[in-house]
Design a protein around this motif. Structure first.
Motif, short mmCIF file in Angstrom:
data_model
loop_
_atom_site.label_atom_id
_atom_site.label_comp_id
_atom_site.label_asym_id
_atom_site.label_seq_id
_atom_site.Cartn_x
_atom_site.Cartn_y
_atom_site.Cartn_z
N UNK A 1 -23.04 -33.20 -12.53
CA UNK A 1 -23.94 -33.81 -11.55
C UNK A 1 -25.33 -33.20 -11.59
N UNK A 2 -25.48 -32.08 -12.30
CA UNK A 2 -26.78 -31.41 -12.35
C UNK A 2 -27.15 -31.13 -13.80
N UNK A 3 -27.87 -32.05 -14.42
CA UNK A 3 -28.30 -31.93 -15.81
C UNK A 3 -29.78 -32.29 -15.94
N UNK A 4 -30.66 -31.38 -15.53
CA UNK A 4 -32.09 -31.68 -15.58
C UNK A 4 -32.59 -32.10 -16.96
N UNK A 5 -32.06 -31.47 -18.01
CA UNK A 5 -32.49 -31.80 -19.37
C UNK A 5 -32.26 -33.26 -19.70
N UNK A 6 -31.12 -33.80 -19.29
CA UNK A 6 -30.80 -35.20 -19.56
C UNK A 6 -31.57 -36.12 -18.62
N UNK A 7 -31.80 -35.65 -17.41
CA UNK A 7 -32.51 -36.49 -16.44
C UNK A 7 -33.95 -36.74 -16.88
N UNK A 8 -34.64 -35.70 -17.35
CA UNK A 8 -36.04 -35.88 -17.76
C UNK A 8 -36.14 -36.71 -19.04
N UNK A 9 -35.02 -36.81 -19.77
CA UNK A 9 -35.00 -37.65 -20.97
C UNK A 9 -34.39 -39.02 -20.68
N UNK B 1 -25.93 -39.41 -9.65
CA UNK B 1 -25.72 -37.98 -9.36
C UNK B 1 -26.05 -37.66 -7.91
N UNK B 2 -27.14 -38.23 -7.42
CA UNK B 2 -27.56 -37.99 -6.04
C UNK B 2 -26.52 -38.54 -5.05
N UNK B 3 -26.06 -39.76 -5.29
CA UNK B 3 -25.10 -40.39 -4.38
C UNK B 3 -23.78 -39.62 -4.34
N UNK B 4 -23.30 -39.20 -5.50
CA UNK B 4 -22.04 -38.45 -5.54
C UNK B 4 -22.19 -37.11 -4.84
N UNK B 5 -23.31 -36.41 -5.08
CA UNK B 5 -23.54 -35.12 -4.42
C UNK B 5 -23.64 -35.28 -2.90
N UNK B 6 -24.33 -36.33 -2.46
CA UNK B 6 -24.43 -36.58 -1.02
C UNK B 6 -23.08 -36.91 -0.42
N UNK C 1 -15.84 -31.35 -28.54
CA UNK C 1 -16.08 -32.78 -28.71
C UNK C 1 -14.86 -33.60 -28.32
N UNK C 2 -13.66 -33.03 -28.50
CA UNK C 2 -12.44 -33.76 -28.19
C UNK C 2 -12.25 -33.96 -26.69
N UNK C 3 -12.99 -33.19 -25.88
CA UNK C 3 -12.85 -33.30 -24.43
C UNK C 3 -14.06 -33.97 -23.77
N UNK C 4 -14.93 -34.55 -24.60
CA UNK C 4 -16.15 -35.16 -24.07
C UNK C 4 -15.85 -36.26 -23.05
N UNK C 5 -14.70 -36.93 -23.22
CA UNK C 5 -14.36 -38.02 -22.32
C UNK C 5 -14.05 -37.53 -20.90
N UNK C 6 -13.88 -36.22 -20.74
CA UNK C 6 -13.61 -35.65 -19.42
C UNK C 6 -14.90 -35.28 -18.69
N UNK C 7 -16.03 -35.48 -19.35
CA UNK C 7 -17.31 -35.08 -18.77
C UNK C 7 -17.58 -35.69 -17.41
N UNK C 8 -17.15 -36.94 -17.21
CA UNK C 8 -17.41 -37.60 -15.93
C UNK C 8 -16.62 -36.99 -14.78
N UNK C 9 -15.63 -36.14 -15.10
CA UNK C 9 -14.82 -35.50 -14.06
C UNK C 9 -15.29 -34.07 -13.76
N UNK C 10 -16.35 -33.64 -14.42
CA UNK C 10 -16.85 -32.28 -14.23
C UNK C 10 -17.87 -32.24 -13.10
N UNK C 11 -17.69 -31.34 -12.19
CA UNK C 11 -18.60 -31.20 -11.04
C UNK C 11 -20.02 -30.87 -11.50
N UNK C 12 -20.14 -29.98 -12.46
CA UNK C 12 -21.47 -29.55 -12.90
C UNK C 12 -22.20 -30.58 -13.75
#
Length: 240
Positions: free
Chosen positions: A200-208, A216-221, A187-198
Motif C-alpha cells: 500500500x506504500x510504494x512511492x517509487x511506483x506512484x511517482x512513475x 492505496x488511499x482507500x484501502x488504508x483509510x 518472482x514465483x510469489x509475485x502474484x501474492x503482492x496484492x495481499x501484502x500490507x506494505x
C-alpha cells in the motif's frame, strides 16, 4: 532536509553516477525490492521517491505508530491512571480518539516536512519533476502510517501492559514487512503482492504512475476506520 539532501545527491552531485553504476551490478530482484531501476532515465526520480521509504524514515514513522498507543493506552492501564481520570466527566472514547488525533497531526507534519523538502529541492536545483506525483506519494504515506497507528491503538486496547502491547505490535509489523520482502525478492510469489500490507506504500511506483494511489488511499483509510472502531468498542467495554 532529508529530501533536500536526496535531491542534491541524485540530481546535482556526481555521486549519482557512482550509485547508478552500483545499481547496475545488483541483482534485479534486489533493485525491485528497493523499487528502483538503475540505468533507466527515471532513476533519479525513483531515488528521490525512495527518500520517502528510506529505512530510517520507515523505522521512525512505524515506531511512533506503535510506541505512542502502547505508552498512553496500555501503559496508563498498567499504571491505573484511568482509574482516576475516568472519575471525571470524561467519555471513554475520548482517550483513543485523542491518541488517534495526535498520530494524525504528527504524521501530517512529518509528511508535510518531507514534501516541503522535495519542493525545496525542486526550487533550488530546478529538478523539473511533477510535484503532483510526489504530493500523491506523500498523502499515500500519510494514510498508510495512519492505518498502522490505528492497528497499534487497537492492539493496545486489548493489553494491560505497555511492554506486551509494544512487542505484539512490533512483532506484527515486522512479520508483515518480512512477508512483503519475500514477495518482492521471489518472482514465483509475485502474484501474492496484492495481499501484502506494505504494498500500500510504494512511492517509487506512484511517482512513475505504476501504482494506483487512489486504491492505496482507500484501502488504508478502510483499515484505519475498521481498527479505530475496534479500538473504541474494546476500550469502552473493557475493565480498567
Amino acid at each position: 532536509m532529508f529530501e533536500l539532501i536526496f535531491a542534491w545527491v541524485f540530481f546535482e552531485s556526481e555521486i549519482s553516477e557512482v550509485v547508478v553504476s552500483f545499481m547496475k551490478m545488483l541483482p534485479s530482484a534486489f533493485t525491485a525490492f528497493l523499487g528502483i531501476q538503475g540505468g533507466t532515465p527515471q532513476f533519479a526520480t525513483q531515488m528521490l521517491a525512495f527518500g520517502y521509504t528510506h529505512p530510517i524514515i520507515i523505522i521512525s514513522l512505524a515506531f511512533l505508530q506503535v510506541s505512542i498507543p502502547a505508552r498512553y493506552i496500555a501503559g496508563e492501564i498498567e499504571l491505573k491512571t484511568f482509574d482516576i481520570l475516568l472519575t471525571k466527566p470524561i467519555k471513554r472514547f475520548i482517550i483513543p480518539l485523542s491518541i488517534f488525533s495526535f498520530l494524525m497531526i504528527s504524521l501530517g507534519l512529518q509528511f508535510a516536512a518531507m514534501f516541503l523538502g522535495t519542493i525545496a529541492g525542486d526550487f533550488y536545483f530546478d529538478l523539473q519533476i511533477n510535484m503532483a506525483d510526489y504530493a500523491k506519494a506523500a498523502f499515500v504515506g500519510f494514510v498508510f502510517f495512519l492505518s498502522m497507528g490505528s492497528i497499534g491503538i487497537a492492539i493496545s486496547t486489548f493489553q494491560i501492559e505497555k511492554g506486551r502491547a509494544l512487542s505484539k505490535a512490533i512483532g506484527l509489523f515486522v512479520f508483515l514487512y518480512f512477508f512483503d520482502t519475500i514477495i518482492k525478492l521471489s518472482k514465483s510469489l509475485e502474484n501474492l503482492g496484492s495481499y501484502s500490507y506494505f504494498q500500500l506504500y510504494q512511492p517509487g511506483k506512484i511517482v512513475q504512475n505504476q501504482a494506483d494511489a487512489g486504491t492505496c488511499i482507500l484501502i488504508s483509510l478502510f483499515i484505519s476506520a475498521v481498527f479505530f472502531i475496534i479500538a473504541i468498542v474494546q476500550f469502552n467495554r473493557r475493565d480498567l
